[in-house]
Design a protein around this motif. Structure first.
Motif, short mmCIF file in Angstrom:
data_model
loop_
_atom_site.label_atom_id
_atom_site.label_comp_id
_atom_site.label_asym_id
_atom_site.label_seq_id
_atom_site.Cartn_x
_atom_site.Cartn_y
_atom_site.Cartn_z
N PRO A 190 0.68 -1.11 -0.06
CA PRO A 190 -0.02 0.05 0.04
C PRO A 190 0.73 1.20 0.05
O PRO A 190 1.88 1.33 0.69
CB PRO A 190 -0.72 -0.14 1.29
N THR A 227 -2.44 2.95 -4.42
CA THR A 227 -3.39 1.83 -3.57
C THR A 227 -4.78 2.00 -4.24
O THR A 227 -5.34 1.08 -4.18
CB THR A 227 -3.45 2.51 -2.15
N TRP A 247 -1.88 -8.17 -0.96
CA TRP A 247 -1.02 -7.30 -0.44
C TRP A 247 0.17 -8.23 -0.19
O TRP A 247 0.22 -9.11 0.63
CB TRP A 247 -1.60 -6.70 0.40
#
Length: 548
Positions: free
Chosen positions: A30, A35, A57
């Motif tokens: 992120p 993002t 992620w």
């Protein structure tokens, strides 16, 4: 144009292009502004389809890039989402992946942050991409974002090279009606087994490098006829023009409004390699060209060199001669100031006020679990010789807001996951102060974990306080390995930070963020011990963690 004729933001336009390309994996770490594209992909792809998009992620950008490359080798198109400073972490594998190339299409969505609105620097990551010798393209509009993203995958797969799509907040926040993309046919999704095809060893590097340069020349030839480099406006006989690179074209056209068509403008999406022949044709006959781009003079330097090789006498203006400020994001006032060097005063537009607040100047939320933990730390330092006897190291994350008054917590703060490593260096060389390294949970998994064995082995008198709120809160509550829910909000087994620390041979003390008595005792012990101590402070983020 889009059949639904709907107006969308740039992040959704980019996500549409990735889905049209048939990606099977999106990964990354992120960080603004990239993002938002990952988030849109989660919203638009769903998880109930027969072949849902894998969305993960990663602990850091290096792991993300390696996951994406592995997916590409398996025949699955992959997208890596990362921000400017994340490119620094990903550069190690990227500089080798570019040599061997990829199998299925592999695109890196690189979000630069001019002005450092949410970063520790305002680097222009295009220079790093050129070090790795990876092609770079920059959409010049929301309309172009969707088809150009899909095209990036087509280029990548056709040549077997990773491709970087560079964006800035201006594109993410802009709105428009995206053009329809090509929908790519599905891949075979199988590993290409060929002896030494994916084995990069020293003996073969020169041969791989020669192959890379050949493919880059092919890519450059393709860009010579690219429909994504758009020349427009002006009248016959114009001797001045503007090259607006990537999303700077959005800013320029918004500022000029209806008068934009009166000016000769090239919206350039092909950042590297440049389409040399097409640019020479466009530059021929011009006397002055202003280059507008976010970051350093990346295109400007290339145009200087190109004009010199082609024997053109055109004057290139931009950041190198400070006609455009060398620092900060391009504001409307900056653009008007730059245009003043090529346009008469009566043709200059008015610059609107474009001020906004920096996120790092926003205080901690009223119900943030970090607040009592920080207050208890400040009180403990006062009990143990005073605040000036301690050096507090902070990291990127929500904790940066504790550096505002009244706490003013940090003495040192640099990059994500750097706290423990810097703490070791300080503790080794400064015995007059007690070093306290504040580590975020996401940043612990990102990079601090690499310094942990060193800290345990050296056993210096210092304290590491790991703030575990269960999420990557500052960027919007994204999952990390220690999160109890995955990217789609589904429950999963979280990696226990205390167990990880314990595995390195040190017993951490775990405290609840709202247990003031336990915190006081833990801090007092850590600040007076003659050895390395680790405290894990747990307090779920109320903004992003549902404790039902």
């Amino acid at each position: 144009m889009s059949e639904t004729n709907d107006t969308v933001r740039g992040d959704e336009a980019l996500a549409r292009g990735a889905l049209a390309a048939g990606i099977g994996l999106v990964t990354g770490y992120p960080g603004s502004p990239a993002t938002a594209v990952f988030d849109r992909l989660l919203e638009m792809s769903g998880s109930a389809s027969a072949d849902p998009l894998q969305a993960q992620w990663a602990p850091n950008e290096k792991v993300a890039l390696e996951m994406a490359f592995g997916a590409s080798l398996a025949g699955t198109r992959s997208l890596v989402v990362l921000k400017s400073v994340g490119m620094n972490i990903a550069l190690d594998p990227l500089a080798t992946i570019s040599l061997s190339g990829c199998h299925a299409g592999m695109v890196i969505l690189l979000g630069d942050d001019p002005g450092a609105w949410s970063s520790q620097n305002e680097q222009d990551s295009r220079w790093l991409a050129r070090v790795a010798e990876v092609p770079i393209i920059e959409p010049i509009s929301v309309e172009q974002a969707t088809p150009l993203m899909a095209q990036a995958f087509a280029w990548s797969e056709g040549l077997g090279l990773p491709v970087i799509v560079r964006i800035t907040p201006a594109l993410i926040e802009a709105q428009g009606i995206p053009d329809e993309p090509w929908v790519l046919p599905p891949t075979h999704r199988r590993f290409l087994r060929r002896r030494n095809r994916w084995v990069v060893l020293p003996a073969a590097v020169t041969r791989w490098h020669r192959r890379l340069h050949r493919l880059l020349r092919q890519f450059q030839d393709m860009l010579e006829a690219s429909p994504y480099d758009v020349g427009e406006g002006g009248v016959a006989g114009d001797r001045t023009a503007v090259v607006a690179v990537g999303a700077t074209r959005i800013k320029l056209c918004a500022l000029l409004g209806e008068t934009a068509r009166r000016h000769r403008i090239l919206g350039l999406s092909s950042s590297w390699p440049l389409p040399d022949e097409a640019l020479i044709d466009w530059l021929r006959g011009l006397e002055q060209v202003l280059v507008l781009e976010e970051g350093g003079p990346f295109i400007e330097e290339q145009l200087h060199a190109l004009a010199h090789r082609a024997g053109l006498s055109v004057r290139i203006l931009g950041r190198m001669d400070r006609k455009v400020p060398e620092e900060g994001e391009l504001s409307p006032a900056n653009i008007v100031g730059a245009l003043a060097h090529i346009l008469p005063p009566e043709k200059l537009p008015q610059a609107p006020d474009a001020r906004r607040d920096m996120p790092s100047r926003t205080p901690l939320c009223d119900d943030c679990p970090y607040t009592p933990a920080f207050e208890a730390l400040l009180e403990a330092m006062e009990r143990q010789g005073g605040r000036e006897r301690h050096i507090v190291i902070g990291e990127t994350g929500c904790m940066v807001r504790a550096n505002l008054p009244p706490m003013e917590l940090f003495d040192v703060k640099y990059s994500l996951g750097a706290g423990l490593g810097m703490g070791i260096g300080l503790a080794m060389n400064d015995r007059r102060h007690r070093v306290v390294a504040l580590l975020g949970d996401s940043s612990f998994f990102h990079t601090d974990i690499n310094a942990l064995p060193q800290a345990v082995q050296m056993n210096l008198p210092m304290a590491a306080i790991i703030l575990d709120n269960g999420t990557t809160a500052l960027t919007g509550g994204q999952a990390h390995p220690g999160s109890a829910r995955d990217e789609r909000g589904r429950p999963r087994v979280a990696v226990d930070i205390a167990a990880v620390v314990r595995g390195y041979g040190i017993e951490p003390l775990v405290c609840a963020a709202d247990d003031s008595a336990a915190l006081a005792q833990a801090y007092d012990d850590a600040l007076t011990a003659d050895e390395f101590r680790v405290i894990v402070v747990r307090g779920p983020c109320p903004r992003h963690i549902d404790e039902e």
